[in-house]
Motif scaffolding. Structure first.
Motif, PDB file in Angstrom:
ATOM      1  N   UNK A 170       0.818  -1.189  -0.123  1.00 25.27           N
ATOM      2  CA  UNK A 170      -0.251   0.166  -0.050  1.00 25.27           C
ATOM      3  C   UNK A 170       0.841   1.456   0.105  1.00 25.27           C
ATOM      4  N   UNK A 171       0.729   2.181  -1.044  1.00 30.49           N
ATOM      5  CA  UNK A 171       1.327   3.468  -1.160  1.00 30.49           C
ATOM      6  C   UNK A 171       0.212   4.521  -1.241  1.00 30.49           C
ATOM      7  N   UNK A 172      -0.990   4.323  -1.586  1.00 29.38           N
ATOM      8  CA  UNK A 172      -2.022   5.283  -1.899  1.00 29.38           C
ATOM      9  C   UNK A 172      -2.766   5.328  -0.582  1.00 29.38           C
ATOM     10  N   UNK A 173      -2.477   6.113   0.673  1.00 30.66           N
ATOM     11  CA  UNK A 173      -3.213   6.013   1.636  1.00 30.66           C
ATOM     12  C   UNK A 173      -4.370   7.029   1.490  1.00 30.66           C
ATOM     13  N   UNK A 174      -4.564   8.015   0.500  1.00 34.96           N
ATOM     14  CA  UNK A 174      -5.535   8.890   0.713  1.00 34.96           C
ATOM     15  C   UNK A 174      -6.905   7.914  -0.078  1.00 34.96           C
ATOM     16  N   UNK A 175      -6.672   7.202  -0.918  1.00 39.08           N
ATOM     17  CA  UNK A 175      -7.689   6.295  -1.384  1.00 39.08           C
ATOM     18  C   UNK A 175      -8.074   5.301  -0.489  1.00 39.08           C
ATOM     19  N   UNK A 176      -7.290   4.601   0.210  1.00 35.01           N
ATOM     20  CA  UNK A 176      -7.477   3.607   1.215  1.00 35.01           C
ATOM     21  C   UNK A 176      -8.529   4.248   2.182  1.00 35.01           C
ATOM     22  N   UNK A 177      -8.248   5.378   2.709  1.00 35.30           N
ATOM     23  CA  UNK A 177      -8.979   6.225   3.706  1.00 35.30           C
ATOM     24  C   UNK A 177     -10.307   6.576   3.361  1.00 35.30           C
ATOM     25  N   UNK A 178     -10.283   6.720   2.174  1.00 41.07           N
ATOM     26  CA  UNK A 178     -11.523   7.094   1.331  1.00 41.07           C
ATOM     27  C   UNK A 178     -12.624   6.066   1.209  1.00 41.07           C
ATOM     28  N   UNK A 179     -11.840   4.962   1.276  1.00 43.71           N
ATOM     29  CA  UNK A 179     -12.699   3.559   1.171  1.00 43.71           C
ATOM     30  C   UNK A 179     -13.653   3.522   2.593  1.00 43.71           C
ATOM     31  N   UNK A 180     -12.948   4.091   3.569  1.00 40.25           N
ATOM     32  CA  UNK A 180     -13.776   3.884   5.042  1.00 40.25           C
ATOM     33  C   UNK A 180     -14.931   4.784   5.129  1.00 40.25           C
ATOM     34  N   UNK A 181     -16.005   4.093   5.327  1.00 38.47           N
ATOM     35  CA  UNK A 181     -17.307   5.087   5.703  1.00 38.47           C
ATOM     36  C   UNK A 181     -17.757   4.963   7.107  1.00 38.47           C
ATOM     37  N   UNK A 182     -16.988   4.201   8.006  1.00 40.46           N
ATOM     38  CA  UNK A 182     -17.512   4.008   9.331  1.00 40.46           C
ATOM     39  C   UNK A 182     -17.043   5.145  10.085  1.00 40.46           C
ATOM     40  N   UNK A 183     -17.658   5.884  10.880  1.00 39.13           N
ATOM     41  CA  UNK A 183     -17.378   6.976  11.884  1.00 39.13           C
ATOM     42  C   UNK A 183     -17.222   6.420  13.176  1.00 39.13           C
ATOM     43  N   UNK A 184     -17.703   5.197  13.433  1.00 36.32           N
ATOM     44  CA  UNK A 184     -17.438   4.286  14.624  1.00 36.32           C
ATOM     45  C   UNK A 184     -17.575   3.073  14.418  1.00 36.32           C
TER      46      UNK A 184
END
Length: 142
Positions: A128-142
């Motif tokens: 993994x090198x593209x952390x922006x895309x990895x974080x964007x995949x997350x939709x859980x706020x808790x």
């Protein structure tokens, strides 16, 4: 993520004694799926919920079992709601967790989110090198 210190305070000793008694009484060893939680997991989740409800800027990273291996060599797996417990891979290099923590500070996509984190074994998948895309995949706020 837990912080482990070398010496217990009186309060920690009592809490740990309580955990040991509970484990002896129930025969509990370690959680293997979302419905087998010990008291420490319940309190961790309560603390996370409190933080999420506070409105303070945060990113909650629930790392899998930590390994003393080189980072940057594995594909990272991001999940929610203990999805990672359903996979065979529940480990991650300490260096990879540190890198994710740093990257979470840099990208808006990581703010106000909570996720589980582990990695595929070295050689499986693409590191993994593209952390922006990895974080964007997350939709859980808790």
């Amino acid at each position: 993520m837990s912080v482990i210190t070398g010496e217990e305070t009186g309060e920690e000793k009592e809490r740990n004694r309580s955990r040991r008694k509970w484990k002896e009484k129930t025969g509990h060893r370690r959680a293997h799926h979302p419905h087998q939680r010990g008291p420490e997991d319940v309190w961790k989740r309560k603390a996370e919920q409190y933080l999420a409800d506070s409105g303070l800027l945060h990113t909650i990273i629930r790392a899998g079992s930590l390994q003393d291996k080189d980072g940057g060599l594995r594909e990272l797996i991001v999940g929610k709601d203990d999805e990672i417990l359903k996979t065979e891979t529940r480990t991650i290099a300490r260096a990879d967790v540190a890198e994710v923590c740093i990257q979470a500070l840099l990208f808006e996509q990581a703010k106000f989110k909570a996720f589980d984190l582990s990695s595929k074994p070295e050689g499986e998948g693409t590191p993994t090198t593209d952390f922006r895309t990895r974080f964007a995949q997350v939709n859980s706020r808790f």
